[in-house]
Scaffold this active site. Structure first.
Site, PDB file in Angstrom:
ATOM      1  NE  ARG A 398      -4.334  -1.492   1.288  1.00  0.00           N
ATOM      2  CZ  ARG A 398      -4.923  -1.210   2.221  1.00  0.00           C
ATOM      3  NH1 ARG A 398      -4.860  -0.093   2.954  1.00  0.00           N
ATOM      4  NH2 ARG A 398      -5.893  -2.069   2.687  1.00  0.00           N
ATOM      5  CG  ASP A 415      -3.527  -1.515   5.618  1.00  0.00           C
ATOM      6  OD1 ASP A 415      -4.773  -1.664   6.192  1.00  0.00           O
ATOM      7  OD2 ASP A 415      -3.034  -0.462   5.249  1.00  0.00           O
ATOM      8  CG  ASP A 579      -5.031   3.451  11.987  1.00  0.00           C
ATOM      9  OD1 ASP A 579      -5.493   4.377  11.460  1.00  0.00           O
ATOM     10  OD2 ASP A 579      -4.202   3.064  11.180  1.00  0.00           O
ATOM     11  CD  GLN A 781      -7.322   6.814   3.317  1.00  0.00           C
ATOM     12  OE1 GLN A 781      -7.339   7.926   3.389  1.00  0.00           O
ATOM     13  NE2 GLN A 781      -6.321   6.182   4.069  1.00  0.00           N
ATOM     14  CB  THR A 800      -8.501   1.928  -0.546  1.00  0.00           C
ATOM     15  OG1 THR A 800      -9.584   1.516   0.269  1.00  0.00           O
ATOM     16  CG2 THR A 800      -8.824   2.170  -1.917  1.00  0.00           C
TER      17      THR A 800
HETATM   18  C1  GLC Z   1      -5.767   3.563   6.426  1.00  0.00           C
HETATM   19  C2  GLC Z   1      -4.713   2.657   7.037  1.00  0.00           C
HETATM   20  C3  GLC Z   1      -5.526   1.213   7.554  1.00  0.00           C
HETATM   21  C4  GLC Z   1      -6.431   1.747   8.597  1.00  0.00           C
HETATM   22  C5  GLC Z   1      -7.520   2.841   8.041  1.00  0.00           C
HETATM   23  C6  GLC Z   1      -8.644   3.084   8.996  1.00  0.00           C
HETATM   24  O1  GLC Z   1      -6.468   3.115   5.577  1.00  0.00           O
HETATM   25  O2  GLC Z   1      -3.954   1.838   6.097  1.00  0.00           O
HETATM   26  O3  GLC Z   1      -4.641   0.586   8.403  1.00  0.00           O
HETATM   27  O4  GLC Z   1      -7.233   0.619   9.081  1.00  0.00           O
HETATM   28  O5  GLC Z   1      -6.786   3.773   7.510  1.00  0.00           O
HETATM   29  O6  GLC Z   1      -8.032   3.954   9.658  1.00  0.00           O
END
Ligand code: GLC
Length: 910
Positions: A398, A415, A579, A781, A800
């Site tokens: 990614r 991911d 996160d 995303q 994504t």
């Molecule tokens: C981004 C991160 C992923 C996380 C997501 C939601 O896409 O790469 O690991 O789960 O954000 O916070």
């Protein structure tokens, strides 16, 4: 407003307005070489590592947009006028573009239609050799493509100074086409399956009625090999690398990294070259107006130190109607390697064969699962673009796009573990590799290393770095440095891996994998080293002797079983999937549900394999059952908020995602998992999914939370420091948008499931680019939410988890075709208005032609099934209870069918 269209027959997205306000990119390469390139040939290449293996340089987020690139310039040597094969970097005024795409998008070969500025032409030609060629045109699939509107700018009211451009993004290739003042050119870029080299198959045709004298310049700017070194502290690189030309090959030499070379060459001997960027471009100029092109001559620059480029000039004289074809080659390695591949691809037939092989590679993948449904978006995305996007995420991880430009290295645990789930059917070898890497990246305690580079486990595998060499620029890293303790462990990472492995086994039948012994991330270290890196508690408690894959999975389940708070809800640890929530010291509903889901997945497998494959099957099944019961009970006791499930608790015990929360009252990401994991009763499932629909759904997709946070609160997390309607704070975060589709399909609510799919489908915004901006062929995303002025705009495309998850949700849950232990289940859940659909699915060596009929216009439930005309009994699904079709593994031993590897299946809903 539209900028392009889907050319279904060619499997291409065609951009006929190349001045898109954003970069629309494509990925080239299928193995170790990757090029990320936009509709104007801007972009970069890397070999193996986007962080430490850069071949060409990129100035991301810059002005002008997305420079430099992999460019071909053309110059009319009669009057000095010059342009580029892609619209940028020269950027000639654009000829008008027709408002509508061609009724039937033409897919034929390079058109022999009218010329660019008036005069008629003879068809272009090809012969077996590189260089100038005359008459007779091949119509092979592999020939460069262009279509009539492009070659007739004059017919569209273009002035003499205007140029027509078109870009075709295909599966692992892009074609840049131009027509300007009677010269029609195309640059087709791809990476052959078997060679780590980027080929630019360039065709130039004189479509005017007079002889033309041209110069062609292929141009790339070389990188200092590491993305950091390209951006900062040039003292080790700028004065320590060099480039020169010999035998028509430019070699870029890293004196300080004696194993690193790049090359640029062409299948025709050049008439001029530059290897020094500043000599080619000139001071106070840019790629738009390079001095060498303006002047009509390169300066044979070569030196040690400085910034380097590959610039090769070819002089061409073209009679009316004459076509020249040559290839440029960009590669990693020494001049001799470049010369060898140049000779290999000197014959255009070899280039065509390599391109045809690449097309076949994708055709074969597409054939594994092909659908024909009443939804055009679904057909376009599932059959081509979402598959391609999902594969891209798995193959390149990614970290390499135009938004993430390679600054990180390796794999993100969660991911990768999710992405890998989606393409086990089309890329089982790569998925297997990823699974083994993830298993190795798992600690003996059961959690995963959140971000790790699998290559670091094995110094010998490090790309070309001799053991013992100490370098100023090489990315530091070793297995030990990657290790982390509980403080940095995420609560979800390892759980995604479990169902991914199970799904891989169901897809492939490769059950022996479970017995394979794989090291843990902390295997092979001394106790002191482990304690130092991970803390005494972790190091002392778990034995890091390499263990079977099954044992790895069991430990993943047990780790979360260990990491629950007193109330039985999973601890948040550093973070879970979202996160941006601060779960440190708090608890998470999402992981609680995921834990049940993963445990059930593993239990299901053990149940089917039995004690012959799993030594302590009975003991483990009892334990898994206990976990499922306890966790489900705790979830329903602690997390039910009245109408939906709360999202979790902060370290201070404040509930997140509750009707009583002032902001962030409801979250999307965990809710479907209560249904998918089977934690929620039907009543609670319906209530919470209805709440999701009521509060979060929109015409552009499903919001992540409502209402967005407007007050910073660090106990809730960084999410409150993101503007309302953006990213995790109330945007339509694409990745979890697939999950309510699965949940609704399980609930049998096909209209809702499909409405979620349709809302986010990028192709549905094809004619609304003024709103969407991003590529209409891939998921991004996030899409700005209703709390932001950019509502509907998509950001951070390509890399994504929504690609893989949308693919899985749509194919396995809406179309309902999913592999299992010893049968392919067909369990559609579709809009009631659908009269049926068709899926072809290859699985375990057999091909299933599945026609689903829906005469009663229901959403779900199989009333009848026939296999090769023979009725079979629908059986109740273990979780939903509704009737589904189970198709046996085809092949030798299957009784009663004359065509042992092919089955014609008719499934009737009702
Ligand atoms: C981004 C991160 C992923 C996380 C997501 C939601 O896409 O790469 O690991 O789960 O954000 O916070």
């Amino acid at each position: 407003m539209r900028y392009g269209y889907f050319d279904h027959a060619a499997d291409e997205y065609v951009i006929d307005r190349v001045d898109v306000p954003a970069s629309w990119i494509n990925y080239l390469g299928t193995k170790d070489w990757c090029t990320v390139i936009n509709q104007n040939a801007g972009g970069y290449s890397f070999y193996r590592s986007s962080q430490a293996g850069r071949v060409t340089r990129f100035r991301p987020n810059g002005v002008p947009l997305d420079r430099p690139g992999h460019y071909v310039y053309l110059r009319d040597d009669e009057d000095g006028d010059y342009w580029s094969c892609s619209w940028q970097p020269v950027g000639k005024p654009l000829a008008p573009v027709p408002d509508e795409p061609p009724a039937t998008p033409p897919t034929g070969p390079f058109s022999a239609a009218a010329d660019a500025n008036g005069a008629g032409t003879t068809p272009p030609s090809e012969s077996g050799d590189a260089g100038t060629t005359r008459p007779a045109h091949t119509t092979s699939d592999a020939a460069p493509q262009a279509t009539f509107p492009l070659v007739s700018p004059a017919d569209r009211g273009a002035t003499r100074s205007q140029a027509a451009y078109r870009t075709r993004h295909g599966l692992s290739y892009s074609i840049f086409e131009s027509a300007y003042r009677g010269i029609v050119a195309s640059q087709r870029i791809f990476v052959p399956l078997d060679d780590d080299v980027e080929l630019w198959d360039v065709t130039v045709r004189n479509a005017s009625d007079r002889p033309r004298t041209l110069s062609l310049y292929g141009y790339v700017e070389f990188s200092f090999h590491s993305v950091q070194i390209d951006q900062e502290n040039f003292q080790m690189s700028l004065y320590a690398s060099g480039a020169d030309e010999a035998d028509g090959v430019i070699e870029d030499d890293f004196y300080y990294e004696p194993w690193t070379y790049h090359y640029f060459t062409a299948t025709r001997q050049p008439d001029g070259f530059d290897t020094t960027r500043d000599a080619f471009i000139g001071a106070y100029r840019s790629e738009t107006n390079p001095l060498a092109v303006e002047r009509g001559a390169c300066s044979s620059s070569q030196c040690t130190t400085q910034n380097h480029c590959g610039a090769l000039q070819h002089k061409l004289t073209l009679a009316p109607g004459e076509t020249v074809r040559l290839a440029y080659l960009l590669g990693y390695g020494r001049r001799t390697a470049g010369a060898a591949l140049r000779d290999k691809y000197a014959a255009t037939a070899t280039v065509d064969q390599a391109f045809a092989a690449l097309r076949d590679y994708w055709t074969a993948k597409k054939a594994v699962l092909a659908c024909q449904t009443p939804s055009e978006a679904m057909n376009t995305l599932l059959n081509t673009w979402t598959l391609f996007q999902a594969e891209t995420c798995v193959v390149w991880s990614r970290f390499a796009s135009f938004v993430e430009v390679g600054g990180r290295v390796g794999l993100g645990y969660r991911d990768t573990a999710q992405d890998a789930m989606s393409v086990a059917h089309t890329n089982p070898a790569k998925v297997r590799q990823r699974l083994l890497e993830l298993l190795h990246g798992q600690t003996a305690a059961g959690y995963g290393l959140h971000l790790f580079d699998p290559l670091m486990f094995d110094e010998c595998q490090r790309p070309d770095i001799p053991v013992g060499v100490k370098l100023p620029t090489v990315v530091p890293g070793s297995a030990r440095q990657m290790l982390h303790g509980l403080a940095d462990a995420c609560s979800d990472d390892h759980l995604w891996l479990v169902p991914t492995v199970v799904d891989y086994l169901y897809e492939t039948g490769d059950f022996g994998l479970l017995r394979q012994v794989v090291p843990f991330a902390d295997s092979g270290l001394t106790d002191a080293e482990r304690a130092d890196a991970m803390g005494d508690e972790i190091a002392g408690r778990f034995d890091a002797t390499p263990a079977t894959v099954y044992e790895h999975l069991r430990r993943a389940i047990e780790f979360t079983a260990w990491q629950v708070a007193d109330n039985g809800i999973a601890k948040g640890l550093r973070a879970d999937w979202n996160d941006c929530l601060n779960l440190g010291g708090g608890q998470t509903a999402l992981v609680t549900f995921l834990h049940v889901w993963a445990t059930k997945a593993l239990a299901g497998l053990v149940h089917e394999l039995g004690p012959s494959e799993v030594p302590d099957a009975a003991r483990d099944l009892a334990r898994f059952d206990e976990i499922v019961q306890q966790v489900s009970m705790a979830a329903n006791r602690e997390l039910w908020d009245g109408a939906w499930y709360a999202r979790g608790f902060t370290s201070e015990g404040v509930t997140i995602g509750s009707a009583s929360s002032p902001e962030g009252k409801i979250f999307l990401e965990h809710m479907p998992w209560a249904v998918i994991a089977g934690v929620a009763s039907r009543e609670r499932a319906v209530s919470s999914m209805d709440a999701v629909h009521e509060h979060l759904a929109s015409r552009f997709g499903t919001h992540l939370t409502w209402p967005s946070y407007t007050h910073v609160d660090d106990t809730i997390g960084y999410v409150t420091r993101v503007y309302p309607g953006v990213k995790e704070n109330g945007a339509i975060f694409s990745h979890p948008n697939a999950w309510p589709i699965i949940a609704e399909a399980m609930l049998g609510r096909g209209d809702l499931a499909f409405s979620y799919y349709e809302a986010l489908a990028p192709s549905r915004q094809n004619d609304q680019i003024e709103v969407r901006r991003a590529e209409p062929y891939v998921y991004a995303q996030f899409v700005y939410g209703r709390d932001h002025a950019f509502f509907g705009r998509a950001e951070n495309p390509w890399l994504t988890g929504s690609a893989g998850w949308m693919y899985t949700a749509a194919t396995q849950h809406i179309l309902g075709v999913r592999p299992g232990f010893d049968a392919l289940t067909v369990d559609p859940c579709v809009p009631a208005a659908w009269d049926g659909f068709h899926v072809t699915r290859q699985w375990r060596g057999g091909t299933y032609d599945i026609e689903v009929r829906n005469p009663m216009n229901v959403c779900a439930g199989v009333a009848a099934v026939t296999i090769d005309g023979i009725p079979a009994e629908p059986v109740p699904d273990a979780q939903t209870g509704r009737l589904v079709a189970k198709l046996p593994v085809l092949g030798a031993g299957r009784p009663g069918s004359p065509r042992t590897h092919h089955a014609t299946v008719v499934v009737t809903l009702g």
